[in-house]
Write a protein that holds these residues in place. Sequence first.
Motif, PDB file in Angstrom:
ATOM      1  N   ARG A   1       0.823  15.895   5.248  1.00 24.03           N
ATOM      2  CA  ARG A   1      -0.636  15.737   4.924  1.00 24.03           C
ATOM      3  C   ARG A   1      -1.702  17.027   5.319  1.00 24.03           C
ATOM      4  NH1 ARG A   1       0.198  10.410   6.948  1.00 24.03           N
ATOM      5  NH2 ARG A   1       0.509   9.049   5.357  1.00 24.03           N
ATOM      6  N   LEU A   2      -1.132  17.470   6.607  1.00 20.72           N
ATOM      7  CA  LEU A   2      -1.907  18.668   7.116  1.00 20.72           C
ATOM      8  C   LEU A   2      -1.452  20.146   6.814  1.00 20.72           C
ATOM      9  CD1 LEU A   2      -1.781  16.893  10.601  1.00 20.72           C
ATOM     10  CD2 LEU A   2      -3.706  17.078   9.046  1.00 20.72           C
ATOM     11  N   GLU A   3      -0.204  20.214   6.311  1.00 15.25           N
ATOM     12  CA  GLU A   3       0.503  21.713   6.046  1.00 15.25           C
ATOM     13  C   GLU A   3       1.047  21.650   4.724  1.00 15.25           C
ATOM     14  OE1 GLU A   3       2.626  23.150   9.622  1.00 15.25           O
ATOM     15  OE2 GLU A   3       2.102  21.054  10.420  1.00 15.25           O
ATOM     16  N   ARG A   4       1.329  23.023   4.159  1.00 14.88           N
ATOM     17  CA  ARG A   4       1.873  23.282   3.019  1.00 14.88           C
ATOM     18  C   ARG A   4       3.092  23.767   3.316  1.00 14.88           C
ATOM     19  NH1 ARG A   4      -1.771  24.996  -1.684  1.00 14.88           N
ATOM     20  NH2 ARG A   4       0.225  24.796  -2.747  1.00 14.88           N
ATOM     21  N   PHE A   5       4.181  23.234   2.635  1.00 16.17           N
ATOM     22  CA  PHE A   5       5.717  23.761   2.819  1.00 16.17           C
ATOM     23  C   PHE A   5       6.171  23.955   1.613  1.00 16.17           C
ATOM     24  CE2 PHE A   5       4.835  20.639   6.399  1.00 16.17           C
ATOM     25  CZ  PHE A   5       5.306  21.304   7.609  1.00 16.17           C
ATOM     26  N   ASP A   6       7.119  24.908   1.758  1.00  9.56           N
ATOM     27  CA  ASP A   6       8.137  25.257   0.405  1.00  9.56           C
ATOM     28  C   ASP A   6       9.139  24.574   0.259  1.00  9.56           C
ATOM     29  OD1 ASP A   6       6.376  27.996  -0.021  1.00  9.56           O
ATOM     30  OD2 ASP A   6       7.417  28.485   1.736  1.00  9.56           O
TER      31      ASP A   6
ATOM     32  N   PRO B   1      10.864  14.101  13.645  1.00 10.91           N
ATOM     33  CA  PRO B   1      11.963  13.298  13.924  1.00 10.91           C
ATOM     34  C   PRO B   1      11.834  11.792  13.264  1.00 10.91           C
ATOM     35  CG  PRO B   1      10.339  13.139  15.629  1.00 10.91           C
ATOM     36  CD  PRO B   1       9.935  14.201  14.793  1.00 10.91           C
ATOM     37  N   THR B   2      10.999  11.588  12.363  1.00 16.92           N
ATOM     38  CA  THR B   2      10.804  10.254  11.770  1.00 16.92           C
ATOM     39  C   THR B   2      10.079  10.644  10.623  1.00 16.92           C
ATOM     40  OG1 THR B   2       8.628   9.811  12.622  1.00 16.92           O
ATOM     41  CG2 THR B   2      10.672   9.038  14.053  1.00 16.92           C
ATOM     42  N   LEU B   3      10.440   9.560   9.646  1.00 11.53           N
ATOM     43  CA  LEU B   3       9.618   9.650   8.425  1.00 11.53           C
ATOM     44  C   LEU B   3       8.219   9.691   8.467  1.00 11.53           C
ATOM     45  CD1 LEU B   3       9.838  10.110   5.220  1.00 11.53           C
ATOM     46  CD2 LEU B   3       9.683   7.621   5.119  1.00 11.53           C
ATOM     47  N   MET B   4       7.503   8.888   9.216  1.00  8.59           N
ATOM     48  CA  MET B   4       6.216   8.874   9.640  1.00  8.59           C
ATOM     49  C   MET B   4       5.666  10.216  10.268  1.00  8.59           C
ATOM     50  SD  MET B   4       3.580   6.431  10.137  1.00  8.59           S
ATOM     51  CE  MET B   4       4.030   4.870  10.448  1.00  8.59           C
ATOM     52  N   ALA B   5       6.295  10.864  11.192  1.00 11.67           N
ATOM     53  CA  ALA B   5       5.901  12.148  11.625  1.00 11.67           C
ATOM     54  C   ALA B   5       6.047  13.276  10.330  1.00 11.67           C
ATOM     55  CB  ALA B   5       7.095  12.678  12.522  1.00 11.67           C
ATOM     56  N   ALA B   6       6.935  13.112   9.400  1.00 10.37           N
ATOM     57  CA  ALA B   6       7.006  14.066   8.589  1.00 10.37           C
ATOM     58  C   ALA B   6       5.784  13.908   7.551  1.00 10.37           C
ATOM     59  CB  ALA B   6       8.455  13.788   7.617  1.00 10.37           C
ATOM     60  N   GLU B   7       5.527  12.594   7.189  1.00 12.47           N
ATOM     61  CA  GLU B   7       4.120  12.188   6.224  1.00 12.47           C
ATOM     62  C   GLU B   7       2.883  12.850   6.834  1.00 12.47           C
ATOM     63  OE1 GLU B   7       5.628   8.321   3.781  1.00 12.47           O
ATOM     64  OE2 GLU B   7       5.172   8.022   5.881  1.00 12.47           O
ATOM     65  N   MET B   8       2.833  12.797   8.366  1.00  8.82           N
ATOM     66  CA  MET B   8       1.689  13.193   8.986  1.00  8.82           C
ATOM     67  C   MET B   8       1.581  15.012   8.849  1.00  8.82           C
ATOM     68  SD  MET B   8       0.081  12.434  12.542  1.00  8.82           S
ATOM     69  CE  MET B   8       1.847  12.029  13.203  1.00  8.82           C
ATOM     70  N   ARG B   9       2.686  15.541   8.787  1.00  7.72           N
ATOM     71  CA  ARG B   9       2.863  17.089   8.692  1.00  7.72           C
ATOM     72  C   ARG B   9       2.438  17.396   7.340  1.00  7.72           C
ATOM     73  NH1 ARG B   9       4.621  19.480  13.740  1.00  7.72           N
ATOM     74  NH2 ARG B   9       3.659  21.507  12.661  1.00  7.72           N
TER      75      ARG B   9
ATOM     76  N   ARG C   1       8.878   8.721  -1.190  1.00  7.77           N
ATOM     77  CA  ARG C   1       7.761   8.682  -0.394  1.00  7.77           C
ATOM     78  C   ARG C   1       7.644  10.166  -0.063  1.00  7.77           C
ATOM     79  NH1 ARG C   1       8.308   4.488   4.647  1.00  7.77           N
ATOM     80  NH2 ARG C   1       6.745   5.972   5.407  1.00  7.77           N
ATOM     81  N   VAL C   2       8.667  11.096   0.248  1.00  7.44           N
ATOM     82  CA  VAL C   2       8.349  12.491   0.398  1.00  7.44           C
ATOM     83  C   VAL C   2       8.071  13.165  -0.913  1.00  7.44           C
ATOM     84  CG1 VAL C   2       9.442  14.754   1.098  1.00  7.44           C
ATOM     85  CG2 VAL C   2       9.740  12.468   2.415  1.00  7.44           C
ATOM     86  N   ALA C   3       8.668  12.788  -1.922  1.00  7.54           N
ATOM     87  CA  ALA C   3       8.516  13.552  -3.459  1.00  7.54           C
ATOM     88  C   ALA C   3       6.915  13.289  -3.739  1.00  7.54           C
ATOM     89  CB  ALA C   3       9.447  13.008  -4.220  1.00  7.54           C
ATOM     90  N   ASN C   4       6.330  12.076  -3.313  1.00  4.75           N
ATOM     91  CA  ASN C   4       5.105  11.889  -3.888  1.00  4.75           C
ATOM     92  C   ASN C   4       3.910  12.260  -3.013  1.00  4.75           C
ATOM     93  OD1 ASN C   4       5.678  10.384  -6.086  1.00  4.75           O
ATOM     94  ND2 ASN C   4       6.212   8.422  -5.117  1.00  4.75           N
ATOM     95  N   MET C   5       4.277  12.986  -2.095  1.00  7.46           N
ATOM     96  CA  MET C   5       3.121  13.860  -1.248  1.00  7.46           C
ATOM     97  C   MET C   5       2.887  15.058  -1.463  1.00  7.46           C
ATOM     98  SD  MET C   5       3.945  12.037   2.449  1.00  7.46           S
ATOM     99  CE  MET C   5       2.161  12.492   3.022  1.00  7.46           C
TER     100      MET C   5
END
Length: 149
Positions: free
Chosen positions: A46-51, A36-44, A71-75
Amino acid sequence: MKVLWVEDHEPVRDMLAIAADKAARARVQVDLVMAPTLMAAEMRLRLERFDLVVLDLGLPDSMDPDMTIARVANMGKYRIAVVSSMESRDQAVASAVRCGANIHPQAVFKANLPFNRFIQRPESFEDFFMELMPAAGAPAITNRPARAA
């Protein structure tokens, strides 16, 4: 395909959850995770791989669309697609393409998404995600200038 959808609007998340459930029951290969938020997305991230990361730009914890994408692209190494109702979505995507981000080159206007079709026809949900991915054999980053030898 594992997809992280970053969306703060609860009714949209509810429709996506129904579509994901229908897709799972129909054995469509979509694993949808929502944040629901950018912070929650960043946490996910860090922990999981996404396509694929589907990103709304009007998030409560990030008001700058360019910074949200950066921020998302650099993760990690995944495809990004912008699905937003924010008026500046096209400019933000164009800027990210110029910077060489692995991003779908056109933003999607969220209000035009066929949520009912995603729910009624689960294969259309997967088709939507596949359309956001780079074509097979095509380089993920297509707008990077060539190096001089």
